[in-house]
Write an enzyme that holds these catalytic residues in place. Structure first.
Site, PDB file in Angstrom:
ATOM      1  CG  ASP A   1      -0.282   0.185   2.661  1.00 30.66           C
ATOM      2  OD1 ASP A   1       0.842  -0.461   2.837  1.00 30.66           O
ATOM      3  OD2 ASP A   1      -0.760   0.944   3.346  1.00 30.66           O
TER       4      ASP A   1
ATOM      5  CD  GLU B   1       4.296   0.920   7.119  1.00 31.58           C
ATOM      6  OE1 GLU B   1       4.833   1.224   8.109  1.00 31.58           O
ATOM      7  OE2 GLU B   1       3.888   1.734   6.301  1.00 31.58           O
TER       8      GLU B   1
HETATM    9  N1  BES Z   1       8.719   2.973   5.498  1.00 30.23           N
HETATM   10  C1  BES Z   1       7.979   3.736   6.432  1.00 30.23           C
HETATM   11  C2  BES Z   1       8.832   3.667   7.814  1.00 30.23           C
HETATM   12  C3  BES Z   1      10.031   4.608   7.918  1.00 30.23           C
HETATM   13  C4  BES Z   1       9.974   5.886   7.548  1.00 30.23           C
HETATM   14  C5  BES Z   1      11.245   3.842   7.657  1.00 30.23           C
HETATM   15  C6  BES Z   1      11.117   6.565   7.347  1.00 30.23           C
HETATM   16  C7  BES Z   1      12.340   4.703   7.558  1.00 30.23           C
HETATM   17  C8  BES Z   1      12.535   6.046   7.438  1.00 30.23           C
HETATM   18  C9  BES Z   1       6.727   3.341   6.784  1.00 30.23           C
HETATM   19  O1  BES Z   1       6.006   3.058   5.576  1.00 30.23           O
HETATM   20  C10 BES Z   1       5.787   4.452   7.518  1.00 30.23           C
HETATM   21  O2  BES Z   1       5.753   5.559   6.481  1.00 30.23           O
HETATM   22  N2  BES Z   1       5.296   4.455   8.577  1.00 30.23           N
HETATM   23  C11 BES Z   1       4.342   5.265   9.380  1.00 30.23           C
HETATM   24  C12 BES Z   1       3.681   4.327  10.061  1.00 30.23           C
HETATM   25  C13 BES Z   1       2.258   4.884  10.549  1.00 30.23           C
HETATM   26  C14 BES Z   1       1.462   5.180   9.484  1.00 30.23           C
HETATM   27  C15 BES Z   1       1.666   3.975  11.567  1.00 30.23           C
HETATM   28  C16 BES Z   1       5.200   6.405   9.828  1.00 30.23           C
HETATM   29  O3  BES Z   1       6.357   6.157  10.624  1.00 30.23           O
HETATM   30  O4  BES Z   1       4.484   7.446  10.053  1.00 30.23           O
HETATM   31 MN    MN Z   2       7.191   1.842   4.443  1.00 33.33          MN
HETATM   32 MN    MN Z   3       5.317   5.012   4.532  1.00 32.54          MN
END
Ligand code: BES
Ligand code: MN
Ligand code: MN
Length: 455
Positions: free
Chosen positions: A87, A152
């Site tokens: 997603d 996610e």
């Molecule tokens: N891939 C990201 C997490 C991430 C962000 C890893 C920056 C490394 C660097 C993931 O898809 C993400 O955006 N996670 C969200 C989680 C939330 C929507 C529950 C986040 O961190 O805001």
């Molecule tokens: Mn991600």
């Molecule tokens: Mn993300």
């Protein structure tokens, strides 16, 4: 042909397939895209089958989960689970994209598209690394499970439950995830921590409708001002969070990890330039990387109240709303933080308005044990693909399921990401370095060999 040669020989087709994947607007947050998300799941399953795995799309109370399996290494061999998400975040604001978000294009060695780096490109490079092994050698040194989810970006609300109820299917000895970035171009990185998340909405209600700010202002409590007062109590003058009990569960970081952080090539000025802010700011007594990687936060993500159109309108708004999220570090618990937050807001809320706090989503923080055969194999594989020893980094973002893998499956999690600083994840003009996509495939193909050698 070996797997690396296979990846080179099939480079054009692999890119075409990636572009097909990127064309699917699998935006999990928007109900009007539910069919596209489902299409994304089917696309991943087909791609896994073409690579030589069995694959099934499981429906959940939310978006589907795809599980791929290759278990011909036998019952005596270890099992490794690869996780990724198909997603993507909404693409808006569309007018800021140089090329449309779901029409992938390569410019200056970058693949521009929503989801290119977060996380379709990184999930897909795993599928192709597996394909390279299965098509050239017909086998893998370990059993492999691929778990791709479609929620996610909206908090993985149904995934922990899915893992709980499919423990036998998903039982494994290690998890590999590529959903993060390298610290700098050419510098392969292994991630040692993620922050958790506790996300709320605060609604403040005052009078039953908007009022003339002259006829009523001064005698009726203004919800926008009340909200501002509440938000202003979240931090003290040193940038520390002033919600009682907030830091109770925070563990100190090992000094050797902090020392490694300080050794990374990083300057405040370079970082300030990257974000384009007039100055940096945060909790007193910590460096910028420590603030992002090792300290919790409490941030306003959105604010809404009153008149925000052109010119002036004299109105006393009836309601005000804020979206607030706290990033958490080990061992803070999102449920406990929610409880503390609600109690605090109840205490400080001005009289004359009603305040409600609604849970939006939560996830646990995570910190790795950076040893064991999986990590050693990853270090060797990254060195082979990038020609440099990998660095150990931290992360301020969250991947909610990582804590669940550790908790439910008891498996160590290895995070090796191939994004880059400035990649515009979640923002207009998201891109993934094409070089990293190609080297990422090679590094992961190499990783399967290294995991085999370690046995
Ligand atoms: N891939 C990201 C997490 C991430 C962000 C890893 C920056 C490394 C660097 C993931 O898809 C993400 O955006 N996670 C969200 C989680 C939330 C929507 C529950 C986040 O961190 O805001
Ligand atoms: Mn991600
Ligand atoms: Mn993300």
């Amino acid at each position: 042909m070996n797997p690396t040669e296979y990846l080179s020989a099939n480079d054009a087709r692999i890119h075409e397939e990636l572009f097909d994947f990127l064309r699917i607007p699998s935006v999990s947050a928007r109900s009007e895209h539910a069919k596209d998300v489902a299409r994304g799941a089917e696309w991943v399953a087909t791609s896994l089958r073409n690579a030589g795995l069995d694959a099934k799309v499981h429906s959940t109370a939310g978006h589907p989960v795809v599980v791929g399996e290759w278990r011909r290494a036998g019952a005596g061999a270890p099992t490794i689970l690869v996780y990724g998400h198909y997603d993507v975040q909404p693409a808006e604001p569309l007018d800021l994209w140089q090329s449309p978000p779901f029409e992938p294009t390569i410019r200056d060695g970058r693949i521009y598209a929503r989801g290119s780096v977060d996380d379709k490109g990184q999930l897909f490079l795993h599928v192709k690394a597996l394909e390279a092994h299965l098509k050239t050698r017909g086998t893998l040194p370990v059993n492999v499970i691929v778990l791709a989810e479609g929620e996610e970006e909206v908090g993985s609300e149904h995934l922990a439950e899915f893992i709980e109820s499919h423990k036998d299917l998903l039982r494994c000895d290690g998890v590999i995830i590529s959903d993060s970035a390298m610290f700098a171009p050419g510098l392969p990185s292994i991630l040692s921590s993620l922050r958790g998340l506790a996300y709320f909405q605060i609604d403040v209600r005052g009078p039953s409708g908007d009022l003339h700010s002259g006829s009523y202002g001064g005698a009726v409590v203004n919800p926008a001002m009340a909200l501002a007062r509440i938000l202003a109590t979240f931090h003290d003058a040193d940038g520390r969070i002033a919600i009682p009990g907030f830091y109770d569960a925070v563990r100190d970081w090992p000094e050797n990890v902090r020392a490694q952080m300080r050794a990374l090539p990083f300057t405040d000025e370079g970082f300030r330039h990257e974000v384009g802010a007039p100055a940096l700011g945060g909790e007193k007594g910590y460096t910028t990387l420590e603030r992002i990687w090792t300290r919790p936060t409490c941030e306003v993500n959105g604010l809404l109240s009153g008149y925000t159109g052109e010119g002036a309108k004299t109105v006393l708004p009836a309601v005000a709303m804020a979206k607030v999220s706290c990033r958490l570090v080990p061992d803070q618990d999102p449920k406990e933080i929610e409880r503390l937050m609600k109690a605090h807001i109840e205490r400080v809320a001005p009289k004359g308005v009603t305040v409600t706090v609604t849970h939006l989503h939560g996830g646990r923080p995570w910190r790795a044990d950076l040893d064991g055969p999986l990590f050693d194999a990853a270090k060797r594989a990254l060195k082979a693909a990038f020609g440099r020893e990998p660095v150990i980094t931290g992360e301020g973002g969250s991947i909610p399921v990582v804590g669940d893998f550790q908790r439910i499956l008891g498996a160590p999690v290895l995070l090796v990401g191939f994004g880059l600083p400035g990649e515009n994840a979640h923002a207009p003009n998201e891109w993934m370095s094409d070089e990293n996509f190609v080297k990422g495939m090679r590094a992961i193909a190499e990783l399967w060999d290294e995991i085999g050698k370690g046995r």
